[in-house]
Design a protein around this motif. Structure first.
Motif, PDB file in Angstrom:
ATOM      1  N   ASP A   1       0.755  -1.229  -0.050  1.00 48.43           N
ATOM      2  CA  ASP A   1       0.153   0.140   0.044  1.00 48.43           C
ATOM      3  C   ASP A   1       0.655   1.238   0.025  1.00 48.43           C
ATOM      4  O   ASP A   1       0.341   2.208  -0.209  1.00 48.43           O
ATOM      5  CB  ASP A   1      -1.042  -0.012   1.222  1.00 48.43           C
ATOM      6  CG  ASP A   1      -0.364  -0.022   2.442  1.00 48.43           C
ATOM      7  OD1 ASP A   1       0.874  -0.279   2.543  1.00 48.43           O
ATOM      8  OD2 ASP A   1      -0.810   0.259   3.544  1.00 48.43           O
ATOM      9  N   LYS A   2       2.102   1.004   0.182  1.00 49.52           N
ATOM     10  CA  LYS A   2       3.053   2.335   0.097  1.00 49.52           C
ATOM     11  C   LYS A   2       4.229   1.924  -0.816  1.00 49.52           C
ATOM     12  O   LYS A   2       4.663   0.787  -1.021  1.00 49.52           O
ATOM     13  CB  LYS A   2       3.690   2.618   1.469  1.00 49.52           C
ATOM     14  CG  LYS A   2       2.758   2.913   2.539  1.00 49.52           C
ATOM     15  CD  LYS A   2       3.535   3.488   3.804  1.00 49.52           C
ATOM     16  CE  LYS A   2       3.315   2.636   4.905  1.00 49.52           C
ATOM     17  NZ  LYS A   2       2.474   1.467   5.034  1.00 49.52           N
ATOM     18  N   VAL A   3       4.708   2.943  -1.379  1.00 51.67           N
ATOM     19  CA  VAL A   3       6.013   3.021  -2.140  1.00 51.67           C
ATOM     20  C   VAL A   3       6.985   3.857  -1.352  1.00 51.67           C
ATOM     21  O   VAL A   3       6.512   4.977  -0.989  1.00 51.67           O
ATOM     22  CB  VAL A   3       5.589   3.208  -3.719  1.00 51.67           C
ATOM     23  CG1 VAL A   3       5.417   4.441  -3.944  1.00 51.67           C
ATOM     24  CG2 VAL A   3       7.024   3.239  -4.266  1.00 51.67           C
ATOM     25  N   VAL A  47       0.155   4.319  -2.450  1.00 50.11           N
ATOM     26  CA  VAL A  47       0.062   3.864  -3.661  1.00 50.11           C
ATOM     27  C   VAL A  47      -1.469   4.448  -4.395  1.00 50.11           C
ATOM     28  O   VAL A  47      -1.437   4.679  -5.516  1.00 50.11           O
ATOM     29  CB  VAL A  47       0.174   2.472  -3.998  1.00 50.11           C
ATOM     30  CG1 VAL A  47      -0.100   1.849  -5.357  1.00 50.11           C
ATOM     31  CG2 VAL A  47       1.524   2.075  -3.566  1.00 50.11           C
ATOM     32  N   ALA A  48      -2.561   4.380  -3.648  1.00 51.37           N
ATOM     33  CA  ALA A  48      -4.014   4.519  -4.120  1.00 51.37           C
ATOM     34  C   ALA A  48      -4.061   5.905  -4.489  1.00 51.37           C
ATOM     35  O   ALA A  48      -4.733   6.434  -5.412  1.00 51.37           O
ATOM     36  CB  ALA A  48      -4.866   3.991  -3.206  1.00 51.37           C
ATOM     37  N   LEU A  73      10.546  -2.155   8.381  1.00 52.69           N
ATOM     38  CA  LEU A  73      11.709  -1.033   8.259  1.00 52.69           C
ATOM     39  C   LEU A  73      12.084  -0.868   6.849  1.00 52.69           C
ATOM     40  O   LEU A  73      11.928  -1.568   5.885  1.00 52.69           O
ATOM     41  CB  LEU A  73      12.968  -1.562   8.956  1.00 52.69           C
ATOM     42  CG  LEU A  73      12.908  -1.870  10.683  1.00 52.69           C
ATOM     43  CD1 LEU A  73      14.248  -2.452  11.164  1.00 52.69           C
ATOM     44  CD2 LEU A  73      12.566  -0.350  11.184  1.00 52.69           C
ATOM     45  N   VAL A  74      12.512   0.558   6.583  1.00 52.59           N
ATOM     46  CA  VAL A  74      13.039   1.030   5.384  1.00 52.59           C
ATOM     47  C   VAL A  74      14.469   1.336   5.530  1.00 52.59           C
ATOM     48  O   VAL A  74      14.877   2.066   6.783  1.00 52.59           O
ATOM     49  CB  VAL A  74      12.171   2.372   4.623  1.00 52.59           C
ATOM     50  CG1 VAL A  74      12.945   2.826   3.731  1.00 52.59           C
ATOM     51  CG2 VAL A  74      11.059   1.956   4.525  1.00 52.59           C
ATOM     52  N   TYR A  75      15.451   0.632   4.815  1.00 51.51           N
ATOM     53  CA  TYR A  75      16.893   0.921   5.219  1.00 51.51           C
ATOM     54  C   TYR A  75      17.533   1.671   3.979  1.00 51.51           C
ATOM     55  O   TYR A  75      17.089   1.778   2.754  1.00 51.51           O
ATOM     56  CB  TYR A  75      17.536  -0.542   5.089  1.00 51.51           C
ATOM     57  CG  TYR A  75      17.330  -1.407   6.145  1.00 51.51           C
ATOM     58  CD1 TYR A  75      17.930  -1.388   7.347  1.00 51.51           C
ATOM     59  CD2 TYR A  75      16.258  -2.423   5.787  1.00 51.51           C
ATOM     60  CE1 TYR A  75      17.310  -2.244   8.353  1.00 51.51           C
ATOM     61  CE2 TYR A  75      15.808  -3.246   6.758  1.00 51.51           C
ATOM     62  CZ  TYR A  75      16.364  -3.248   8.093  1.00 51.51           C
ATOM     63  OH  TYR A  75      15.934  -4.130   9.091  1.00 51.51           O
ATOM     64  N   THR A  88       8.363   1.831   8.740  1.00 51.73           N
ATOM     65  CA  THR A  88       7.515   1.955   7.646  1.00 51.73           C
ATOM     66  C   THR A  88       6.236   2.882   7.794  1.00 51.73           C
ATOM     67  O   THR A  88       5.594   3.265   6.880  1.00 51.73           O
ATOM     68  CB  THR A  88       7.263   0.683   6.814  1.00 51.73           C
ATOM     69  OG1 THR A  88       6.732  -0.327   7.758  1.00 51.73           O
ATOM     70  CG2 THR A  88       8.550   0.039   6.281  1.00 51.73           C
ATOM     71  N   GLU A  89       5.592   2.567   8.851  1.00 48.41           N
ATOM     72  CA  GLU A  89       4.533   3.275   9.214  1.00 48.41           C
ATOM     73  C   GLU A  89       4.670   4.763   9.631  1.00 48.41           C
ATOM     74  O   GLU A  89       3.656   5.462   9.065  1.00 48.41           O
ATOM     75  CB  GLU A  89       3.666   2.574  10.338  1.00 48.41           C
ATOM     76  CG  GLU A  89       3.190   1.083  10.172  1.00 48.41           C
ATOM     77  CD  GLU A  89       2.457   1.009   8.942  1.00 48.41           C
ATOM     78  OE1 GLU A  89       1.589   1.909   8.639  1.00 48.41           O
ATOM     79  OE2 GLU A  89       2.523  -0.060   7.952  1.00 48.41           O
ATOM     80  N   THR A  90       5.568   5.155  10.150  1.00 45.70           N
ATOM     81  CA  THR A  90       5.776   6.539  10.715  1.00 45.70           C
ATOM     82  C   THR A  90       6.636   7.213  10.240  1.00 45.70           C
ATOM     83  O   THR A  90       6.816   8.450  10.376  1.00 45.70           O
ATOM     84  CB  THR A  90       5.665   6.616  12.103  1.00 45.70           C
ATOM     85  OG1 THR A  90       6.940   5.889  12.554  1.00 45.70           O
ATOM     86  CG2 THR A  90       4.625   5.647  12.676  1.00 45.70           C
ATOM     87  N   GLY A  91       7.705   6.752   9.660  1.00 42.17           N
ATOM     88  CA  GLY A  91       8.811   7.248   9.100  1.00 42.17           C
ATOM     89  C   GLY A  91       9.810   7.592  10.212  1.00 42.17           C
ATOM     90  O   GLY A  91      11.123   8.450   9.900  1.00 42.17           O
ATOM     91  N   THR A  92       9.632   7.209  11.396  1.00 46.25           N
ATOM     92  CA  THR A  92      10.493   7.463  12.691  1.00 46.25           C
ATOM     93  C   THR A  92      11.735   6.865  12.377  1.00 46.25           C
ATOM     94  O   THR A  92      11.814   5.732  12.093  1.00 46.25           O
ATOM     95  CB  THR A  92       9.771   6.969  14.086  1.00 46.25           C
ATOM     96  OG1 THR A  92       8.718   7.870  13.934  1.00 46.25           O
ATOM     97  CG2 THR A  92      10.785   7.244  15.010  1.00 46.25           C
ATOM     98  N   LEU A  93      12.990   7.344  12.906  1.00 40.04           N
ATOM     99  CA  LEU A  93      14.150   6.835  13.212  1.00 40.04           C
ATOM    100  C   LEU A  93      14.215   5.485  14.247  1.00 40.04           C
ATOM    101  O   LEU A  93      13.992   6.122  15.216  1.00 40.04           O
ATOM    102  CB  LEU A  93      15.190   7.782  13.120  1.00 40.04           C
ATOM    103  CG  LEU A  93      16.804   7.196  13.223  1.00 40.04           C
ATOM    104  CD1 LEU A  93      17.292   6.655  11.864  1.00 40.04           C
ATOM    105  CD2 LEU A  93      17.776   8.388  13.582  1.00 40.04           C
TER     106      LEU A  93
END
Length: 147
Positions: A1-3, A47-48, A73-75, A88-93
């Protein structure tokens, strides 16, 4: 649901010079007349709708690789020498690790021969702007499944 995408705002000045047939060089970077801000922003995009869900701003640092999303997580690695992990949900480090040299390649996630998950990061192996070679290597970090 996210990119997940990232942008890197970077300034450079190039002098266009006559081509030297012996070296085939036709330009070079020159020091800018003043220091200009450069930065990176990582975005999560719905994405939507195409709308930004969150942004993570990284001042005074570059981004030259791809993002890697795994689990929650996004690395991404940065020219400031850090490997970052964002929620991935909040963008928090969630965490960052410093390696002492700008990281120009993306992290890779895989498992070792026992099935334990790892992050692999390559570094160095290039010349600096001063044409000084930087030795290269690979760092392997085991991921703790409980944290």
């Amino acid at each position: 649901d996210k990119v997940f995408v990232a942008s890197y705002n970077f300034w450079d000045y190039i002098a266009v010079l006559p081509v030297d047939i012996a070296s085939s060089e036709g330009g070079k970077s020159i020091p800018p007349p003043k220091l200009l801000e450069y930065n990176t922003t990582v975005y999560a995009i719905d994405v939507a709708t195409g709308e930004s869900i969150w942004e993570y701003f990284l001042p005074n640092s570059g981004y030259r690789t791809s993002l890697v999303a795994s689990g929650d997580l996004v690395y991404f690695s940065s020219t400031d020498g850090n490997l970052y992990a964002l929620d991935t949900e909040t963008g928090t480090l969630i965490w960052k690790r410093h390696f002492g040299i700008g990281l120009l390649m993306p992290p890779v996630i895989g498992s070792d021969e026992h099935g334990d998950m790892m992050i692999l990061i390559s570094y160095g192996g290039q010349n600096t702007r001063l044409h000084l070679p930087v030795p290269g290597g690979i760092i392997a970090l085991h991921l703790d499944p409980l944290n």
